[in-house]
Design a protein around this motif. Structure first.
Motif, PDB file in Angstrom:
ATOM      1  N   ASN A 168      20.086  20.453  68.800  1.00 17.35           N
ATOM      2  CA  ASN A 168      19.843  19.183  69.493  1.00 17.35           C
ATOM      3  C   ASN A 168      19.951  18.009  68.531  1.00 17.35           C
ATOM      4  O   ASN A 168      20.420  16.924  68.892  1.00 17.35           O
ATOM      5  CB  ASN A 168      18.484  19.197  70.194  1.00 17.35           C
ATOM      6  CG  ASN A 168      17.337  19.534  69.264  1.00 17.35           C
ATOM      7  OD1 ASN A 168      17.521  20.214  68.250  1.00 17.35           O
ATOM      8  ND2 ASN A 168      16.138  19.085  69.604  1.00 17.35           N
ATOM      9  N   TRP A 171      23.594  17.458  67.977  1.00 15.05           N
ATOM     10  CA  TRP A 171      24.114  16.766  69.166  1.00 15.05           C
ATOM     11  C   TRP A 171      23.920  15.258  69.019  1.00 15.05           C
ATOM     12  O   TRP A 171      24.834  14.464  69.260  1.00 15.05           O
ATOM     13  CB  TRP A 171      23.392  17.308  70.394  1.00 15.05           C
ATOM     14  CG  TRP A 171      23.815  16.745  71.725  1.00 15.05           C
ATOM     15  CD1 TRP A 171      24.555  15.621  71.955  1.00 15.05           C
ATOM     16  CD2 TRP A 171      23.509  17.285  73.015  1.00 15.05           C
ATOM     17  NE1 TRP A 171      24.725  15.425  73.307  1.00 15.05           N
ATOM     18  CE2 TRP A 171      24.096  16.431  73.978  1.00 15.05           C
ATOM     19  CE3 TRP A 171      22.784  18.398  73.442  1.00 15.05           C
ATOM     20  CZ2 TRP A 171      23.981  16.664  75.346  1.00 15.05           C
ATOM     21  CZ3 TRP A 171      22.674  18.633  74.801  1.00 15.05           C
ATOM     22  CH2 TRP A 171      23.265  17.782  75.748  1.00 15.05           C
ATOM     23  N   ARG A 176      27.690  14.159  70.877  1.00 18.63           N
ATOM     24  CA  ARG A 176      28.145  15.128  71.880  1.00 18.63           C
ATOM     25  C   ARG A 176      27.674  16.505  71.422  1.00 18.63           C
ATOM     26  O   ARG A 176      27.402  16.699  70.232  1.00 18.63           O
ATOM     27  CB  ARG A 176      29.677  15.115  72.004  1.00 18.63           C
ATOM     28  CG  ARG A 176      30.375  15.575  70.742  1.00 18.63           C
ATOM     29  CD  ARG A 176      31.880  15.428  70.761  1.00 18.63           C
ATOM     30  NE  ARG A 176      32.469  16.037  69.577  1.00 18.63           N
ATOM     31  CZ  ARG A 176      32.490  15.485  68.377  1.00 18.63           C
ATOM     32  NH1 ARG A 176      31.972  14.285  68.188  1.00 18.63           N
ATOM     33  NH2 ARG A 176      33.032  16.123  67.352  1.00 18.63           N
ATOM     34  N   PRO A 177      27.590  17.478  72.325  1.00 19.10           N
ATOM     35  CA  PRO A 177      27.196  18.824  71.895  1.00 19.10           C
ATOM     36  C   PRO A 177      28.229  19.429  70.945  1.00 19.10           C
ATOM     37  O   PRO A 177      29.434  19.192  71.087  1.00 19.10           O
ATOM     38  CB  PRO A 177      27.142  19.618  73.212  1.00 19.10           C
ATOM     39  CG  PRO A 177      27.024  18.592  74.285  1.00 19.10           C
ATOM     40  CD  PRO A 177      27.766  17.385  73.793  1.00 19.10           C
ATOM     41  N   ARG A 179      30.694  22.152  69.585  1.00 17.83           N
ATOM     42  CA  ARG A 179      31.555  23.002  70.411  1.00 17.83           C
ATOM     43  C   ARG A 179      32.419  23.908  69.541  1.00 17.83           C
ATOM     44  O   ARG A 179      32.825  23.534  68.442  1.00 17.83           O
ATOM     45  CB  ARG A 179      32.445  22.121  71.293  1.00 17.83           C
ATOM     46  CG  ARG A 179      33.435  22.890  72.164  1.00 17.83           C
ATOM     47  CD  ARG A 179      34.113  21.968  73.149  1.00 17.83           C
ATOM     48  NE  ARG A 179      35.140  22.666  73.915  1.00 17.83           N
ATOM     49  CZ  ARG A 179      35.540  22.324  75.124  1.00 17.83           C
ATOM     50  NH1 ARG A 179      34.995  21.279  75.720  1.00 17.83           N
ATOM     51  NH2 ARG A 179      36.479  23.003  75.751  1.00 17.83           N
ATOM     52  N   ARG A 219      27.032  25.613  77.512  1.00 17.28           N
ATOM     53  CA  ARG A 219      27.880  25.232  78.646  1.00 17.28           C
ATOM     54  C   ARG A 219      29.284  25.711  78.317  1.00 17.28           C
ATOM     55  O   ARG A 219      29.844  25.332  77.280  1.00 17.28           O
ATOM     56  CB  ARG A 219      27.832  23.717  78.830  1.00 17.28           C
ATOM     57  CG  ARG A 219      28.442  23.201  80.111  1.00 17.28           C
ATOM     58  CD  ARG A 219      27.927  21.801  80.420  1.00 17.28           C
ATOM     59  NE  ARG A 219      28.062  20.889  79.294  1.00 17.28           N
ATOM     60  CZ  ARG A 219      27.282  19.827  79.098  1.00 17.28           C
ATOM     61  NH1 ARG A 219      26.300  19.564  79.939  1.00 17.28           N
ATOM     62  NH2 ARG A 219      27.469  19.030  78.060  1.00 17.28           N
ATOM     63  N   GLU A 264      29.991  24.760  74.506  1.00 16.30           N
ATOM     64  CA  GLU A 264      29.156  23.663  74.017  1.00 16.30           C
ATOM     65  C   GLU A 264      27.733  24.188  73.851  1.00 16.30           C
ATOM     66  O   GLU A 264      27.166  24.747  74.793  1.00 16.30           O
ATOM     67  CB  GLU A 264      29.156  22.497  74.999  1.00 16.30           C
ATOM     68  CG  GLU A 264      30.486  21.790  75.128  1.00 16.30           C
ATOM     69  CD  GLU A 264      30.414  20.671  76.146  1.00 16.30           C
ATOM     70  OE1 GLU A 264      30.695  19.524  75.769  1.00 16.30           O
ATOM     71  OE2 GLU A 264      30.077  20.947  77.312  1.00 16.30           O
ATOM     72  N   LEU A 266      23.914  23.597  73.596  1.00 15.92           N
ATOM     73  CA  LEU A 266      23.038  22.528  74.066  1.00 15.92           C
ATOM     74  C   LEU A 266      21.638  22.568  73.455  1.00 15.92           C
ATOM     75  O   LEU A 266      21.138  21.555  72.977  1.00 15.92           O
ATOM     76  CB  LEU A 266      22.930  22.590  75.593  1.00 15.92           C
ATOM     77  CG  LEU A 266      24.261  22.592  76.360  1.00 15.92           C
ATOM     78  CD1 LEU A 266      24.006  22.689  77.855  1.00 15.92           C
ATOM     79  CD2 LEU A 266      25.092  21.357  76.027  1.00 15.92           C
ATOM     80  N   VAL A 296      18.899  23.800  82.326  1.00 14.69           N
ATOM     81  CA  VAL A 296      20.235  23.264  82.589  1.00 14.69           C
ATOM     82  C   VAL A 296      20.199  22.199  83.679  1.00 14.69           C
ATOM     83  O   VAL A 296      21.041  21.288  83.700  1.00 14.69           O
ATOM     84  CB  VAL A 296      21.208  24.409  82.965  1.00 14.69           C
ATOM     85  CG1 VAL A 296      21.006  24.873  84.409  1.00 14.69           C
ATOM     86  CG2 VAL A 296      22.650  23.977  82.736  1.00 14.69           C
ATOM     87  N   LEU A 299      19.728  18.685  82.105  1.00 14.05           N
ATOM     88  CA  LEU A 299      20.724  18.188  81.149  1.00 14.05           C
ATOM     89  C   LEU A 299      21.890  17.509  81.857  1.00 14.05           C
ATOM     90  O   LEU A 299      22.198  17.811  82.994  1.00 14.05           O
ATOM     91  CB  LEU A 299      21.232  19.349  80.294  1.00 14.05           C
ATOM     92  CG  LEU A 299      20.193  19.979  79.365  1.00 14.05           C
ATOM     93  CD1 LEU A 299      20.785  21.185  78.661  1.00 14.05           C
ATOM     94  CD2 LEU A 299      19.710  18.966  78.333  1.00 14.05           C
TER      95      LEU A 299
END
Length: 299
Positions: A168, A171, A176-177, A179, A219, A264, A266, A296, A299
């Motif tokens: 987190n 992020w 952005r998350p 990836r 995700r 991704e 999260l 989820v 988010l």
């Protein structure tokens, strides 16, 4: 976005120079500032970077990348960058004095404005800095480091946060998350036997850094659709130093063998645990899935 691989002559653009691994919030400030100057002066704005980036060159056996070259180019294109000019990073460039590197930039690109971070260093033993830019370029705009609280936004810090499992925080720094891409391959079928089928992923680029072992809310992007899931990253007991990446997709049924999946990351749900019975493991997986479903939604 135009891509130059140590070829092509450019004249008078606005540029920023660096590895730009991750393209975090600090990088974004440099890019947006450079774009604004370029628009005002009717110039092109671009990135001068390296392939491979230095940390990748000096650590070939360790996964250190936040973004692959293709990921970097996709993000920069979306951000409205006009071009990226790559210098091939090899032993010759690694040994090159900073002033000689800047002479090459002047000869090939001749930037009129360079936007740079205050703490940026380059050249052999990282001896070059802002002071040298000011000797070689007509105009240099220096940007102060970006901080989120007490944390300086840098690629080094993002890597540290991922290694510690603080996804987190990564992020927030990236904007952005984090990836990565994986290909669905064969597994051992243990999850399916417990009633929780998983997809087993092999990294598309094994140079990408992964977060600390644990269970995460993710995700997944598959065939232009998005599915939440619970991901477990941990060691493969039968293969020394290798890790498995297993994801249980929520509300999904089907065969994805051979498909490419964008993941991704999260939130971190928990550390890995050892279970003495299959029933205990099954109960924990059920709790993980229920928690993932609740989180989820927010988010």
């Amino acid at each position: 976005m135009k891509v130059y691989l140590e070829r092509g002559q450019l004249r008078g653009p606005v540029v920023t120079i660096g590895a730009f691994d991750g393209i975090h919030l600090g990088h974004r400030i440099l890019i947006e500032t450079g774009k604004a100057i370029a628009r005002a002066r009717r110039k092109r704005f671009g990135i001068i970077s390296f392939d491979p980036i230095p940390i990748q060159f000096f650590n070939p056996d360790f996964p250190m990348l936040l973004t692959t070259r293709s990921e970097k180019e996709s993000i920069l294109d979306l951000l409205g960058v006009d071009f990226i000019y790559y210098f091939r990073f090899d032993q010759k460039l690694a040994r090159m004095e900073a002033k000689d590197f800047l002479k090459q930039i002047v000869a090939r690109i001749n930037p009129q404005v360079v936007v740079t971070g205050k703490d940026h260093h380059f050249g052999r033993d990282r001896r070059g800095g802002v002071y040298l830019y000011k000797r070689y370029f007509p105009e240099v705009l220096v940007i102060e480091p970006i901080r989120l609280g007490d944390v300086v936004c840098s690629s080094t810090v993002v890597r540290k946060e991922l290694v510690m499992g603080r996804v987190n925080s990564a992020w927030r720094l990236l904007g952005r998350p984090y990836r990565f891409q994986g290909i669905v391959g064969p597994g051992h079928g243990k999850g399916r036997k417990l009633g929780f089928p998983t997809i087993n992923l092999a990294l598309v680029d094994d140079g990408k850094i992964l977060p600390q072992d644990g269970v995460y809310l993710v995700r997944c992007h598959i065939q232009k659709k998005v599915y939440p899931g619970a991901m477990s990253i941990g060691p493969v007991r039968t293969i020394k130093e290798e890790h498995s990446i297993e994801i249980h997709l929520l509300d999904f049924a089907g065969d994805l063998y051979g498909e490419e999946v964008g993941v991704e990351i999260l939130l971190r749900l928990r550390d890995l645990k050892q279970f003495t019975t299959a029933d205990a493991l099954s109960r924990q997986i059920r709790r993980d899935i229920e928690l993932a479903k609740k989180l989820v939604v927010s988010l």
